[in-house]
Scaffold this motif. Structure first.
Motif, PDB file in Angstrom:
ATOM      1  N   VAL A   1      -4.151 -13.250   7.648  1.00  5.99           N
ATOM      2  CA  VAL A   1      -4.673 -12.062   8.330  1.00  5.99           C
ATOM      3  C   VAL A   1      -5.238 -11.076   7.310  1.00  5.99           C
ATOM      4  CG1 VAL A   1      -3.999 -10.000   9.646  1.00  5.99           C
ATOM      5  CG2 VAL A   1      -3.288 -12.254  10.420  1.00  5.99           C
ATOM      6  N   THR A   2      -4.558 -10.911   6.198  1.00  3.91           N
ATOM      7  CA  THR A   2      -5.044  -9.992   5.168  1.00  3.91           C
ATOM      8  C   THR A   2      -6.402 -10.444   4.633  1.00  3.91           C
ATOM      9  OG1 THR A   2      -2.796  -9.355   4.569  1.00  3.91           O
ATOM     10  CG2 THR A   2      -4.511  -8.953   2.927  1.00  3.91           C
ATOM     11  N   LYS A   3      -6.540 -11.732   4.366  1.00  2.00           N
ATOM     12  CA  LYS A   3      -7.835 -12.245   3.894  1.00  2.00           C
ATOM     13  C   LYS A   3      -8.917 -12.025   4.945  1.00  2.00           C
ATOM     14  CE  LYS A   3      -5.906 -15.824   0.924  1.00  2.00           C
ATOM     15  NZ  LYS A   3      -5.670 -17.267   0.776  1.00  2.00           N
ATOM     16  N   TYR A   4      -8.592 -12.315   6.188  1.00  2.00           N
ATOM     17  CA  TYR A   4      -9.553 -12.127   7.285  1.00  2.00           C
ATOM     18  C   TYR A   4      -9.943 -10.654   7.412  1.00  2.00           C
ATOM     19  CZ  TYR A   4     -11.241 -11.524  12.064  1.00  2.00           C
ATOM     20  OH  TYR A   4     -11.975 -11.165  13.174  1.00  2.00           O
ATOM     21  N   ASN A   5      -8.934  -9.771   7.450  1.00  2.00           N
ATOM     22  CA  ASN A   5      -9.217  -8.340   7.583  1.00  2.00           C
ATOM     23  C   ASN A   5     -10.048  -7.828   6.413  1.00  2.00           C
ATOM     24  OD1 ASN A   5      -7.916  -8.142  10.058  1.00  2.00           O
ATOM     25  ND2 ASN A   5      -6.006  -7.386   9.180  1.00  2.00           N
ATOM     26  N   ASN A   6      -9.750  -8.306   5.215  1.00  2.00           N
ATOM     27  CA  ASN A   6     -10.568  -7.920   4.051  1.00  2.00           C
ATOM     28  C   ASN A   6     -12.009  -8.375   4.232  1.00  2.00           C
ATOM     29  OD1 ASN A   6      -8.441  -6.675   2.728  1.00  2.00           O
ATOM     30  ND2 ASN A   6      -7.963  -8.456   1.474  1.00  2.00           N
ATOM     31  N   SER A   7     -12.180  -9.586   4.739  1.00  2.00           N
ATOM     32  CA  SER A   7     -13.544 -10.112   4.871  1.00  2.00           C
ATOM     33  C   SER A   7     -14.356  -9.362   5.917  1.00  2.00           C
ATOM     34  CB  SER A   7     -13.531 -11.613   5.156  1.00  2.00           C
ATOM     35  OG  SER A   7     -13.090 -11.877   6.459  1.00  2.00           O
ATOM     36  N   ILE A   8     -13.720  -8.866   6.972  1.00  2.00           N
ATOM     37  CA  ILE A   8     -14.502  -8.142   7.991  1.00  2.00           C
ATOM     38  C   ILE A   8     -14.667  -6.659   7.655  1.00  2.00           C
ATOM     39  CG2 ILE A   8     -13.845  -9.739   9.834  1.00  2.00           C
ATOM     40  CD1 ILE A   8     -12.081  -7.427  10.970  1.00  2.00           C
ATOM     41  N   GLN A   9     -13.992  -6.205   6.600  1.00  2.00           N
ATOM     42  CA  GLN A   9     -14.074  -4.782   6.247  1.00  2.00           C
ATOM     43  C   GLN A   9     -14.850  -4.522   4.963  1.00  2.00           C
ATOM     44  OE1 GLN A   9      -9.910  -3.764   6.162  1.00  2.00           O
ATOM     45  NE2 GLN A   9      -9.806  -3.508   8.381  1.00  2.00           N
ATOM     46  N   THR A  10     -15.276  -5.562   4.283  1.00  2.00           N
ATOM     47  CA  THR A  10     -16.005  -5.371   3.027  1.00  2.00           C
ATOM     48  C   THR A  10     -17.491  -5.664   3.212  1.00  2.00           C
ATOM     49  OG1 THR A  10     -15.450  -7.627   2.339  1.00  2.00           O
ATOM     50  CG2 THR A  10     -14.015  -5.866   1.546  1.00  2.00           C
TER      51      THR A  10
ATOM     52  N   GLU B   1     -12.859  -8.461  15.193  1.00  2.00           N
ATOM     53  CA  GLU B   1     -11.936  -7.321  15.177  1.00  2.00           C
ATOM     54  C   GLU B   1     -10.769  -7.566  14.232  1.00  2.00           C
ATOM     55  OE1 GLU B   1     -10.774  -6.554  19.194  1.00  2.00           O
ATOM     56  OE2 GLU B   1     -12.819  -6.104  19.820  1.00  2.00           O
ATOM     57  N   LYS B   2     -10.227  -6.467  13.744  1.00  2.00           N
ATOM     58  CA  LYS B   2      -9.081  -6.516  12.846  1.00  2.00           C
ATOM     59  C   LYS B   2      -7.887  -7.141  13.572  1.00  2.00           C
ATOM     60  CE  LYS B   2      -6.237  -3.572   9.945  1.00  2.00           C
ATOM     61  NZ  LYS B   2      -5.897  -2.228   9.526  1.00  2.00           N
ATOM     62  N   LYS B   3      -7.120  -7.956  12.851  1.00  2.00           N
ATOM     63  CA  LYS B   3      -5.925  -8.609  13.394  1.00  2.00           C
ATOM     64  C   LYS B   3      -4.676  -7.892  12.902  1.00  2.00           C
ATOM     65  CE  LYS B   3      -8.209 -12.117  15.207  1.00  2.00           C
ATOM     66  NZ  LYS B   3      -8.274 -12.405  16.604  1.00  2.00           N
ATOM     67  N   GLU B   4      -3.603  -7.979  13.696  1.00  2.00           N
ATOM     68  CA  GLU B   4      -2.328  -7.357  13.341  1.00  2.00           C
ATOM     69  C   GLU B   4      -1.522  -8.269  12.420  1.00  2.00           C
ATOM     70  OE1 GLU B   4       0.187  -6.088  16.611  1.00  2.00           O
ATOM     71  OE2 GLU B   4      -1.556  -6.129  17.921  1.00  2.00           O
ATOM     72  N   LEU B   5      -0.809  -7.649  11.497  1.00  2.00           N
ATOM     73  CA  LEU B   5       0.146  -8.384  10.683  1.00  2.00           C
ATOM     74  C   LEU B   5       1.414  -8.604  11.501  1.00  2.00           C
ATOM     75  CD1 LEU B   5      -0.261  -6.500   7.294  1.00  2.00           C
ATOM     76  CD2 LEU B   5      -1.149  -8.753   7.867  1.00  2.00           C
ATOM     77  N   PHE B   6       2.176  -9.620  11.160  1.00  2.00           N
ATOM     78  CA  PHE B   6       3.449  -9.904  11.818  1.00  2.00           C
ATOM     79  C   PHE B   6       4.500  -9.079  11.094  1.00  2.00           C
ATOM     80  CE2 PHE B   6       7.182 -11.988  13.258  1.00  2.00           C
ATOM     81  CZ  PHE B   6       6.860 -12.703  14.395  1.00  2.00           C
ATOM     82  N   ASP B   7       4.889  -7.974  11.693  1.00  2.00           N
ATOM     83  CA  ASP B   7       5.814  -7.029  11.076  1.00  2.00           C
ATOM     84  C   ASP B   7       7.248  -7.459  11.324  1.00  2.00           C
ATOM     85  OD1 ASP B   7       6.909  -4.785   9.874  1.00  2.00           O
ATOM     86  OD2 ASP B   7       6.549  -3.478  11.577  1.00  2.00           O
ATOM     87  N   ALA B   8       8.060  -7.390  10.283  1.00  2.00           N
ATOM     88  CA  ALA B   8       9.464  -7.779  10.408  1.00  2.00           C
ATOM     89  C   ALA B   8      10.276  -6.754  11.180  1.00  2.00           C
ATOM     90  CB  ALA B   8      10.082  -7.990   9.028  1.00  2.00           C
ATOM     91  N   GLY B   9       9.773  -5.548  11.343  1.00  2.00           N
ATOM     92  CA  GLY B   9      10.497  -4.549  12.123  1.00  2.00           C
ATOM     93  C   GLY B   9      11.398  -3.683  11.272  1.00  2.00           C
ATOM     94  N   PRO B  10      12.320  -2.988  11.940  1.00  2.00           N
ATOM     95  CA  PRO B  10      13.218  -2.074  11.225  1.00  2.00           C
ATOM     96  C   PRO B  10      14.096  -2.809  10.212  1.00  2.00           C
ATOM     97  CG  PRO B  10      13.457  -1.853  13.626  1.00  2.00           C
ATOM     98  CD  PRO B  10      12.554  -3.011  13.359  1.00  2.00           C
ATOM     99  N   GLU B  11      14.602  -2.055   9.256  1.00  2.00           N
ATOM    100  CA  GLU B  11      15.409  -2.633   8.172  1.00  2.00           C
ATOM    101  C   GLU B  11      16.555  -3.491   8.680  1.00  2.00           C
ATOM    102  OE1 GLU B  11      15.345  -3.013   4.813  1.00  2.00           O
ATOM    103  OE2 GLU B  11      13.385  -2.144   4.995  1.00  2.00           O
ATOM    104  N   GLU B  12      17.229  -3.064   9.755  1.00  2.00           N
ATOM    105  CA  GLU B  12      18.415  -3.784  10.196  1.00  2.00           C
ATOM    106  C   GLU B  12      18.112  -5.181  10.725  1.00  2.00           C
ATOM    107  OE1 GLU B  12      17.123  -0.992  13.502  1.00  2.00           O
ATOM    108  OE2 GLU B  12      17.558  -0.776  11.389  1.00  2.00           O
TER     109      GLU B  12
END
Length: 188
Positions: free
Chosen positions: A146-155, A168-179
């Motif tokens: 996703v980071t590579k893709y987002n970089n490519s559509i934003q540069t 369109e920009k894609k979302e990263l898979f977020d691990a969520g809160p610390e716990e």
């Protein structure tokens, strides 16, 4: 040759070069988007595997810890929420909740030595640990893609092509809160 003919040939060649460059950038963006979709499907496969393991795990625990109904119900509810999640963000949140409830389930199992010694439980525990490792790897691969893709559509200059063709920009898979950032503890 006349000057007008030379200018026309040069303009046609330049136009062809620009069209080929646009086509190459467009094709690169399509490939990047497809890599993102493939990376997401790899996460989905592992989440499904974990989803499929949970009923067996719950049934095994249920046989030993029947009075731990609330914990088992939370695991089942979290599993159900995982099934109804659609977007990467929803699946990440549901996965985090499921991981948290699995931690509770394994904490319950600590109180039952016979359960910890049960070979079926140990096998399920190992499969779940392996699946959690695969999910972690798939998340990392997805986020890298996703980071590579987002970089490519934003540069520049691909951002122009991306806007023209609706990438369109894609979302990263977020691990969520610390716990819930850690995989459920599955070793006793």
């Amino acid at each position: 040759m006349a000057t007008g003919t030379i200018i026309a040939i040069v303009l046609i060649v330049l136009l062809l070069i620009i069209l080929v460059a646009i086509a190459a950038m467009y094709n690169g963006l399509v490939k990047s988007r497809n890599f993102v979709e493939n990376a997401w499907s790899q996460i989905d496969v592992q989440l499904k595997r974990r989803y499929d393991l949970i009923p067996n795990l719950v049934e095994t625990v249920k046989g030993y810890a029947s009075h731990e109904k609330e914990t088992l119900e939370k695991v089942i509810a979290a599993r159900s929420a995982m099934n109804s999640a659609n977007t990467p963000h929803e699946k990440a949140e549901a996965s985090n909740i499921l991981s948290s409830t699995l931690k509770s389930l394994f904490a319950v199992a600590e109180a039952y030595p016979d359960l910890k010694a049960n070979t079926n439980f140990q096998d399920l525990q190992k499969q779940l640990r392996d699946t959690e490792d695969k999910i972690a790897y798939a998340r990392q691969f997805y986020n890298d893609t996703v980071t590579k893709y987002n970089n490519s559509i934003q540069t520049i200059p691909r951002n122009i092509i991306a806007k023209l063709f609706g990438f369109e920009k894609k979302e990263l898979f977020d691990a969520g809160p610390e716990e819930v950032r850690e995989a459920p503890k599955v070793q006793f």
